[in-house]
Design a protein around this motif. Sequence first.
Motif, PDB file in Angstrom:
ATOM      1  N   ALA A  29      -5.009   4.341   1.738  1.00  0.00           N
ATOM      2  CA  ALA A  29      -3.894   4.217   0.794  1.00  0.00           C
ATOM      3  C   ALA A  29      -4.400   3.600  -0.498  1.00  0.00           C
ATOM      4  CB  ALA A  29      -2.792   3.332   1.375  1.00  0.00           C
ATOM      5  N   ARG A  74       0.840  -1.196   0.000  1.00  0.00           N
ATOM      6  CA  ARG A  74       0.000   0.000   0.000  1.00  0.00           C
ATOM      7  C   ARG A  74       0.875   1.244   0.000  1.00  0.00           C
ATOM      8  NH1 ARG A  74      -2.707  -0.312   6.086  1.00  0.00           N
ATOM      9  NH2 ARG A  74      -0.826   0.235   7.286  1.00  0.00           N
ATOM     10  N   GLN A  75       0.325   2.300  -0.541  1.00  0.00           N
ATOM     11  CA  GLN A  75       1.043   3.564  -0.597  1.00  0.00           C
ATOM     12  C   GLN A  75       0.086   4.696  -0.262  1.00  0.00           C
ATOM     13  OE1 GLN A  75       3.185   4.268  -4.248  1.00  0.00           O
ATOM     14  NE2 GLN A  75       4.533   5.746  -3.249  1.00  0.00           N
ATOM     15  N   LYS A 110       3.958   9.072   1.139  1.00  0.00           N
ATOM     16  CA  LYS A 110       4.731   8.017   1.812  1.00  0.00           C
ATOM     17  C   LYS A 110       5.222   6.988   0.804  1.00  0.00           C
ATOM     18  CE  LYS A 110       2.483   8.373   6.327  1.00  0.00           C
ATOM     19  NZ  LYS A 110       1.815   7.605   7.429  1.00  0.00           N
ATOM     20  N   GLU A 111       6.214   6.211   1.221  1.00  0.00           N
ATOM     21  CA  GLU A 111       6.722   5.148   0.375  1.00  0.00           C
ATOM     22  C   GLU A 111       5.760   3.957   0.383  1.00  0.00           C
ATOM     23  OE1 GLU A 111      11.534   5.944   0.811  1.00  0.00           O
ATOM     24  OE2 GLU A 111      10.644   4.094   1.550  1.00  0.00           O
ATOM     25  N   ARG A 112       5.849   3.177  -0.680  1.00  0.00           N
ATOM     26  CA  ARG A 112       5.043   1.957  -0.732  1.00  0.00           C
ATOM     27  C   ARG A 112       5.583   0.964   0.292  1.00  0.00           C
ATOM     28  NH1 ARG A 112       3.489  -0.249  -6.636  1.00  0.00           N
ATOM     29  NH2 ARG A 112       3.139   2.011  -6.759  1.00  0.00           N
ATOM     30  N   GLU A 113       4.669   0.353   1.026  1.00  0.00           N
ATOM     31  CA  GLU A 113       5.080  -0.582   2.071  1.00  0.00           C
ATOM     32  C   GLU A 113       4.388  -1.930   1.919  1.00  0.00           C
ATOM     33  OE1 GLU A 113       3.897   0.552   6.005  1.00  0.00           O
ATOM     34  OE2 GLU A 113       1.817   0.977   5.422  1.00  0.00           O
ATOM     35  N   TYR A 164      -3.921   0.392  -2.611  1.00  0.00           N
ATOM     36  CA  TYR A 164      -3.463  -0.975  -2.339  1.00  0.00           C
ATOM     37  C   TYR A 164      -3.137  -1.673  -3.652  1.00  0.00           C
ATOM     38  CZ  TYR A 164      -4.632  -0.650   2.583  1.00  0.00           C
ATOM     39  OH  TYR A 164      -4.651  -0.298   3.908  1.00  0.00           O
TER      40      TYR A 164
END
Length: 126
Positions: free
Chosen positions: A92, A38-39, A43-46, A94
């Motif tokens: 986010a 998710r991003q 923010k960075e994608r995690e 997804y």
Amino acid sequence: QLQVVESGGGLVQSGGSLRLPCAASGFTLDHYGIGWFRQAPGKEREGVSCISSSGGSTNYADSVKGRFTISRDNAKNTVFLEMNNLNPDDTAVYYCAAEYLGGCPRLIRMQPFDIWGQGTQVTVSS
């Protein structure tokens, strides 16, 4: 063309639930590990969750553990991410991603996954 397609996103109130399918197109998911990422804006994608190609291994980010469940239905060529007790921090885009004969390490990284979807937006209101 090998593709994965996410769906099921939307707007939900805090405490609500959503189920996100990740469907494969052009190939069968049987031999692929699947990751959910998710991003959020800015923010960075995690990595959120993953399931190994055998289905025998799953992992979750600490932030979603106990609330999210990943599962696979090879007959439907689909992997699902069940999300419960959602909160605004879960807002986010997804993404799901596939890796041939992929495992599911404790730390879910983007690097090994090479088939990516376009994402589905999840918005949780407070």
